[in-house]
Design a protein around this motif. Sequence first.
Motif, PDB file in Angstrom:
ATOM      1  N   MET A   1       0.849  -1.199   0.000  1.00  0.00           N
ATOM      2  CA  MET A   1       0.000   0.000   0.000  1.00  0.00           C
ATOM      3  C   MET A   1       0.884   1.247   0.000  1.00  0.00           C
ATOM      4  O   MET A   1       1.836   1.336   0.772  1.00  0.00           O
ATOM      5  N   ALA A   2       0.559   2.217  -0.866  1.00  0.00           N
ATOM      6  CA  ALA A   2       1.349   3.447  -0.940  1.00  0.00           C
ATOM      7  C   ALA A   2       1.197   4.243   0.339  1.00  0.00           C
ATOM      8  O   ALA A   2       0.103   4.355   0.896  1.00  0.00           O
ATOM      9  N   ARG A   3       2.301   4.784   0.796  1.00  0.00           N
ATOM     10  CA  ARG A   3       2.285   5.583   2.011  1.00  0.00           C
ATOM     11  C   ARG A   3       1.690   6.956   1.721  1.00  0.00           C
ATOM     12  O   ARG A   3       1.980   7.575   0.690  1.00  0.00           O
ATOM     13  N   GLU A   4       0.872   7.456   2.636  1.00  0.00           N
ATOM     14  CA  GLU A   4       0.288   8.783   2.484  1.00  0.00           C
ATOM     15  C   GLU A   4       1.383   9.840   2.551  1.00  0.00           C
ATOM     16  O   GLU A   4       2.315   9.724   3.348  1.00  0.00           O
ATOM     17  N   PRO A   5       1.304  10.868   1.719  1.00  0.00           N
ATOM     18  CA  PRO A   5       2.322  11.924   1.783  1.00  0.00           C
ATOM     19  C   PRO A   5       2.258  12.670   3.106  1.00  0.00           C
ATOM     20  O   PRO A   5       1.194  12.779   3.722  1.00  0.00           O
ATOM     21  N   GLU A   6       3.405  13.157   3.538  1.00  0.00           N
ATOM     22  CA  GLU A   6       3.500  13.945   4.763  1.00  0.00           C
ATOM     23  C   GLU A   6       3.298  15.416   4.413  1.00  0.00           C
ATOM     24  O   GLU A   6       3.951  15.942   3.511  1.00  0.00           O
ATOM     25  N   VAL A   7       2.390  16.076   5.108  1.00  0.00           N
ATOM     26  CA  VAL A   7       2.150  17.501   4.880  1.00  0.00           C
ATOM     27  C   VAL A   7       3.189  18.288   5.678  1.00  0.00           C
ATOM     28  O   VAL A   7       3.259  18.161   6.902  1.00  0.00           O
ATOM     29  N   LEU A   8       3.983  19.074   4.974  1.00  0.00           N
ATOM     30  CA  LEU A   8       4.993  19.896   5.626  1.00  0.00           C
ATOM     31  C   LEU A   8       4.413  21.277   5.914  1.00  0.00           C
ATOM     32  O   LEU A   8       3.438  21.700   5.298  1.00  0.00           O
ATOM     33  N   SER A   9       5.035  21.975   6.835  1.00  0.00           N
ATOM     34  CA  SER A   9       4.450  23.230   7.316  1.00  0.00           C
ATOM     35  C   SER A   9       4.361  24.282   6.223  1.00  0.00           C
ATOM     36  O   SER A   9       3.347  24.943   6.059  1.00  0.00           O
ATOM     37  N   GLY A  10       5.439  24.464   5.443  1.00  0.00           N
ATOM     38  CA  GLY A  10       5.425  25.501   4.423  1.00  0.00           C
ATOM     39  C   GLY A  10       5.387  26.886   5.053  1.00  0.00           C
ATOM     40  O   GLY A  10       5.293  27.050   6.266  1.00  0.00           O
ATOM     41  N   GLY A  11       5.483  27.920   4.226  1.00  0.00           N
ATOM     42  CA  GLY A  11       5.414  29.292   4.720  1.00  0.00           C
ATOM     43  C   GLY A  11       3.988  29.806   4.692  1.00  0.00           C
ATOM     44  O   GLY A  11       3.033  29.046   4.477  1.00  0.00           O
ATOM     45  N   LEU A  12       3.827  31.118   4.887  1.00  0.00           N
ATOM     46  CA  LEU A  12       2.494  31.697   4.869  1.00  0.00           C
ATOM     47  C   LEU A  12       1.814  31.463   3.525  1.00  0.00           C
ATOM     48  O   LEU A  12       0.629  31.140   3.456  1.00  0.00           O
ATOM     49  N   ALA A  13       2.572  31.615   2.443  1.00  0.00           N
ATOM     50  CA  ALA A  13       1.980  31.509   1.112  1.00  0.00           C
ATOM     51  C   ALA A  13       1.632  30.074   0.750  1.00  0.00           C
ATOM     52  O   ALA A  13       0.696  29.840  -0.019  1.00  0.00           O
ATOM     53  N   ASN A  14       2.385  29.091   1.281  1.00  0.00           N
ATOM     54  CA  ASN A  14       2.208  27.695   0.870  1.00  0.00           C
ATOM     55  C   ASN A  14       1.710  26.788   1.987  1.00  0.00           C
ATOM     56  O   ASN A  14       1.873  25.570   1.911  1.00  0.00           O
ATOM     57  N   ALA A  15       1.107  27.359   3.011  1.00  0.00           N
ATOM     58  CA  ALA A  15       0.656  26.561   4.150  1.00  0.00           C
ATOM     59  C   ALA A  15      -0.283  25.451   3.705  1.00  0.00           C
ATOM     60  O   ALA A  15      -1.281  25.693   3.018  1.00  0.00           O
ATOM     61  N   GLY A  16       0.072  24.200   4.067  1.00  0.00           N
ATOM     62  CA  GLY A  16      -0.756  23.049   3.748  1.00  0.00           C
ATOM     63  C   GLY A  16      -0.614  22.528   2.334  1.00  0.00           C
ATOM     64  O   GLY A  16      -1.238  21.519   1.978  1.00  0.00           O
ATOM     65  N   ALA A  17       0.221  23.182   1.518  1.00  0.00           N
ATOM     66  CA  ALA A  17       0.341  22.803   0.108  1.00  0.00           C
ATOM     67  C   ALA A  17       1.670  22.138  -0.227  1.00  0.00           C
ATOM     68  O   ALA A  17       1.934  21.850  -1.389  1.00  0.00           O
ATOM     69  N   VAL A  18       2.508  21.906   0.785  1.00  0.00           N
ATOM     70  CA  VAL A  18       3.816  21.290   0.572  1.00  0.00           C
ATOM     71  C   VAL A  18       3.759  19.868   1.099  1.00  0.00           C
ATOM     72  O   VAL A  18       3.470  19.636   2.275  1.00  0.00           O
ATOM     73  N   LEU A  19       4.018  18.897   0.228  1.00  0.00           N
ATOM     74  CA  LEU A  19       3.891  17.484   0.567  1.00  0.00           C
ATOM     75  C   LEU A  19       5.221  16.770   0.375  1.00  0.00           C
ATOM     76  O   LEU A  19       5.938  17.020  -0.597  1.00  0.00           O
ATOM     77  N   ARG A  20       5.524  15.863   1.304  1.00  0.00           N
ATOM     78  CA  ARG A  20       6.710  15.024   1.152  1.00  0.00           C
ATOM     79  C   ARG A  20       6.303  13.617   0.737  1.00  0.00           C
ATOM     80  O   ARG A  20       5.479  12.974   1.382  1.00  0.00           O
ATOM     81  N   HIS A  21       6.882  13.161  -0.365  1.00  0.00           N
ATOM     82  CA  HIS A  21       6.695  11.800  -0.841  1.00  0.00           C
ATOM     83  C   HIS A  21       8.061  11.109  -0.776  1.00  0.00           C
ATOM     84  O   HIS A  21       8.862  11.220  -1.713  1.00  0.00           O
ATOM     85  N   GLY A  22       8.358  10.454   0.326  1.00  0.00           N
ATOM     86  CA  GLY A  22       9.641   9.784   0.456  1.00  0.00           C
ATOM     87  C   GLY A  22      10.793  10.764   0.385  1.00  0.00           C
ATOM     88  O   GLY A  22      10.922  11.661   1.225  1.00  0.00           O
ATOM     89  N   ASP A  23      11.630  10.633  -0.648  1.00  0.00           N
ATOM     90  CA  ASP A  23      12.798  11.495  -0.797  1.00  0.00           C
ATOM     91  C   ASP A  23      12.525  12.720  -1.662  1.00  0.00           C
ATOM     92  O   ASP A  23      13.463  13.423  -2.056  1.00  0.00           O
ATOM     93  N   ALA A  24      11.255  12.980  -1.966  1.00  0.00           N
ATOM     94  CA  ALA A  24      10.899  14.117  -2.811  1.00  0.00           C
ATOM     95  C   ALA A  24       9.878  15.001  -2.109  1.00  0.00           C
ATOM     96  O   ALA A  24       9.073  14.540  -1.309  1.00  0.00           O
ATOM     97  N   VAL A  25       9.928  16.281  -2.424  1.00  0.00           N
ATOM     98  CA  VAL A  25       8.966  17.253  -1.904  1.00  0.00           C
ATOM     99  C   VAL A  25       8.199  17.835  -3.080  1.00  0.00           C
ATOM    100  O   VAL A  25       8.796  18.282  -4.076  1.00  0.00           O
ATOM    101  N   GLU A  26       6.880  17.819  -2.970  1.00  0.00           N
ATOM    102  CA  GLU A  26       6.017  18.396  -4.000  1.00  0.00           C
ATOM    103  C   GLU A  26       5.401  19.671  -3.440  1.00  0.00           C
ATOM    104  O   GLU A  26       4.889  19.686  -2.319  1.00  0.00           O
ATOM    105  N   ARG A  27       5.460  20.721  -4.220  1.00  0.00           N
ATOM    106  CA  ARG A  27       4.995  22.019  -3.720  1.00  0.00           C
ATOM    107  C   ARG A  27       4.519  22.891  -4.875  1.00  0.00           C
ATOM    108  O   ARG A  27       4.803  22.581  -6.038  1.00  0.00           O
ATOM    109  N   PRO A  28       3.796  23.999  -4.575  1.00  0.00           N
ATOM    110  CA  PRO A  28       3.398  24.913  -5.651  1.00  0.00           C
ATOM    111  C   PRO A  28       4.634  25.456  -6.373  1.00  0.00           C
ATOM    112  O   PRO A  28       5.639  25.793  -5.737  1.00  0.00           O
ATOM    113  N   ALA A  29       4.562  25.520  -7.675  1.00  0.00           N
ATOM    114  CA  ALA A  29       5.678  26.025  -8.471  1.00  0.00           C
ATOM    115  C   ALA A  29       5.545  27.534  -8.654  1.00  0.00           C
ATOM    116  O   ALA A  29       4.447  28.030  -8.936  1.00  0.00           O
TER     117      ALA A  29
END
Length: 263
Positions: A1-29
């Motif tokens: 089963m795929a592990r759920e991404p970890e929600v990282l804190s992010g800054g004011l602009a990206n709060a709740g939108a930064v996700l960690r998938h293992g060794d990668a971080v996905e965030r607004p570009a």
Amino acid sequence: MAREPEVLSGGLANAGAVLRHGDAVERPAPPHVAVLHAHLRALREQGFDGAPVPLDVSATGRRERLSCVPGEVAVAPHPPWTWTDEVLHSVGALLRRMHDTAADVPFDRAADWPFDLADPEGAAAHGTVVCHNDACLENVVFRGGRAAALIDFDLAAPGRPVWDVAMAARYWVPMRGRAGLDPPHRLRVLADGYGMGRADRAGLPHVIEKATAVCRAFVERRVERGDAAYTAAYEESGRAVWDRHQNWLVDHRRALTAALLAG
């Protein structure tokens, strides 16, 4: 089963939108993601390992994936080690290492760099390197008690290296004051860690004043646009706090300069 991404804190602009998938971080570009990724790759090719490695951008161009930088970040409530001279010295050294590498990386002055927090002189000939512009506590990664990497380059843009140091000083000294800390001494520690020359030391307090005015304008523009996160932060601090902070910098310019030039 795929592990759920970890929600990282992010800054004011990206709060709740930064996700960690293992060794990668996905965030607004950021809008200039292509030129920014090219710059980060060039830094890595020149030997600077203190920044995330760009992996890819979504088909829509709205999300980016970067390598996850291992280490510890001094998020609030800030742990006691955050305010040691050793940590501060290492922040200056990390900025210097990035700037020295960036000096060998050509950049497109005509690119659509964000100038929200950038050096006002960055678009002119004085903008010699791409600065980070937002080396706040949450954007520096530590390993073994030393600053090892910078993250969140969304606001990076051409500027003078001294501008980047001034922006970092606002957060790390900090120039807004913190009980039990000595701002003139800590500003000297940061400059020593950076290896700053005498001419830049003499001008640094004035550059900090300019950087503070730019930061204030940055916040007020977002409040005017109705940005809820920035409006809440501004209401908490208030216009009067910004006024007192800017007045304090002017009143203490001589003491800050004397500490920077002592010896």
